[in-house]
Design an enzyme around this catalytic site. Structure first.
Site, short mmCIF file in Angstrom:
data_model
loop_
_atom_site.label_atom_id
_atom_site.label_comp_id
_atom_site.label_asym_id
_atom_site.label_seq_id
_atom_site.Cartn_x
_atom_site.Cartn_y
_atom_site.Cartn_z
N GLU A 259 -12.44 -3.91 13.51
CA GLU A 259 -13.45 -4.96 13.34
C GLU A 259 -14.49 -4.71 14.40
O GLU A 259 -14.24 -4.90 15.58
CB GLU A 259 -12.80 -6.34 13.48
CG GLU A 259 -13.67 -7.46 12.94
CD GLU A 259 -14.57 -8.04 14.01
OE1 GLU A 259 -15.77 -7.66 14.03
OE2 GLU A 259 -14.11 -8.85 14.81
N CYS A 295 -19.99 -10.64 17.56
CA CYS A 295 -20.39 -9.67 16.53
C CYS A 295 -20.87 -10.34 15.25
O CYS A 295 -21.60 -9.75 14.48
CB CYS A 295 -19.22 -8.73 16.22
SG CYS A 295 -17.70 -9.59 15.74
#
Length: 489
Positions: A259, A295
């Protein structure tokens, strides 16, 4: 399992946690710096390459011959429930740690801290749902599909949301029946070591099933991606490091879950109703959430000409009102960046954007009066071009890049003009139109009119990662291998 004794805080000087024991580090200790005060809050144990190898060996033994593999799903679920209870009971302690170690503020507590206990409880429930499933097919017999644990999982976590990510990845790996070596970021080592303490003192998880090491060297960390005794690497962090993890794990064909970064777009359609609530949510999700160190931020804002000036002016006014400061102050709305190096990186991005022709609408500097701590003002840049560095590179700071677009097709093209594809948003008066635009964005998740996806697998397209976290039983299956068994009728 014992009750937690002294001290009263989880901010402590820990040893390494290997095979159920606290072990002195072979490579000494390093300072853990608070981003709000720039002071040393503790020293962290620096694991040697050999000690990381010891942790891997312990996890390997615990999987191959320890009791974890012979325990029933209900017994493993019981251990995860114990962890959930402990996390809930000591949420205040973890919040105090988070304020000091990574600058978590009061309005991020639910997201960063309080949800961890519930995640463990949920994982415990999912662990009991891992049953063999019959598969229909053209065969003389029957086929059973089962999901088997992979074995030893290396869990490598970042510094921005360390506690919830440590817990989430650990939950999934353990619910699947794996054993774990957890390596938190050297910038947030206490988050992982404090979690090990709760596991050690509050759960019946057997020795070696969870190991926590905090090396500072690249060689020691890299062993977790190359050692053949490791079966899977679960990594959250930058795309640059993610590429290195993927390459290192390739030689032994380890399973990987990545991720990674994002440069997500928030598209405001020309029929959107611009409310104060919408702008507050937009500013938080694109700029001020954990000082822009997430993010999933929608760090590119795409506006039509008809709304551009109004939205930029109103957002700038809201950004100037954001109270930046010490996470210990409950009135603070945005805390510090994690380090001096990170603040310098954010400053360099802003200077580069201005050199490329962007306009500084607000922010772009250390807040006045905050001479200590790694603080940076919420920053809005307008006149950004789609191919410029500030529109293409992840800043990981409170910097919002505003771009103009002509029509829906142009907005989609600009949104997709990125090496990333993790998140995004669409705002519009006609929900069907907004959902139609959302479907065209090449990204892992999209919020429409502020409604973020919930309970779905999380992950990204392109350089934003590989695989999916969460999403119920599918998130557990990411840490398992599918296996088919043909059974005579």
């Amino acid at each position: 399992m014992t009750e937690l004794q002294t001290p009263k805080t989880l901010v402590d000087t820990y040893q390494l946690y290997i095979d159920g024991n606290w072990v002195e580090p072979a490579d000494g200790r390093y300072d853990d710096i608070s981003p709000s005060s720039e002071r040393v809050i503790a020293t962290a144990p620096d694991a040697s390459v050999a000690q990381v190898g010891d942790a891997i060996a312990a996890a390997r033994r615990a999987f191959d011959s320890g009791p974890w593999g012979t325990m029933s799903a209900e017994q493993r679920a019981g251990c995860l429930s114990q962890l959930g209870d402990a996390l809930t009971k000591h949420a205040d302690d973890f919040f105090a740690l988070s304020q000091l170690e990574w600058g978590c503020i009061a309005n991020e507590r639910v997201m960063q801290i309080d949800g961890a206990g519930f995640m463990s409880m949920h994982a415990a429930a999912l662990a009991t749902e891992l049953t063999e499933q019959p598969v229909a097919g053209m065969s003389a017999g029957n086929t059973l599909l089962r999901h088997a644990p992979l074995g030893v999982v290396s869990v490598l976590t970042p510094w921005n949301f360390p506690h919830c990510l440590n817990v989430m990845k650990l939950n999934h790996a353990l619910a699947a029946g794996n054993t774990v070596v957890l390596k938190p970021s050297p910038l947030t080592p206490l988050a992982g070591l404090a979690l090990a303490r709760l596991i050690d003192e509050h759960t019946d998880i057997p020795p070696g099933v969870v190991n926590v090491v905090t090396p500072s060297s690249v060689d020691a960390a890299k062993l977790l991606t190359t050692d053949p005794r490791v079966d899977m690497v679960s990594f959250t962090g930058s795309s640059v490091v993610g590429r290195e993890v993927m390459s290192a794990a390739g030689d032994t064909m380890k399973r990987i879950l990545l991720e990674l970064g994002g440069k997500s777009a928030s598209i405001v359609l020309d029929d959107a109703q611009i409310t104060d609530e919408m702008l507050q949510q937009m500013l938080f999700q694109s700029c001020s959430l954990h000082a822009g160190q997430a993010c999933i931020l929608h760090s590119r804002l795409l506006l039509p000409d008809s709304l551009h000036d109004e939205v930029v002016d109103r957002l700038a006014a809201l950004a100037r009102e954001v109270k930046v400061g010490d996470p210990a102050d409950p009135e603070v709305q945005m805390g510090p960046l994690i380090s001096a190096a990170q603040r310098g990186r954010v400053e360099a991005h802003v200077v580069g954007a201005l050199n490329d022709g962007a306009k500084l609408v607000t922010g772009g500097r250390r807040p006045p009066g905050l001479d200590t701590g790694f603080y940076f003002e919420p920053t809005i840049l307008s006149g950004v071009q789609p191919d410029s560095a500030i529109a293409q590179e992840e800043v990981f700071g409170p910097v919002l890049a505003v771009l103009r677009y002509r029509d829906d097709d142009d907005a989609v093209a600009i949104a997709n003009n990125s090496q990333y594809g993790l998140s995004g948003a669409v705002w519009g008066g006609d929900v069907d139109r907004a959902v139609g635009v959302a479907r065209r964005i090449r990204t892992g998740q999209v919020a429409v009119n502020g409604v973020s996806p919930a309970g779905a697998p999380f992950g990204g397209f392109k350089l934003s990662g590989l695989g999916r976290e969460g999403g119920g039983i599918g998130g557990i299956h990411q840490y398992m291998e599918a296996m088919a068994i043909g059974v005579p009728a």
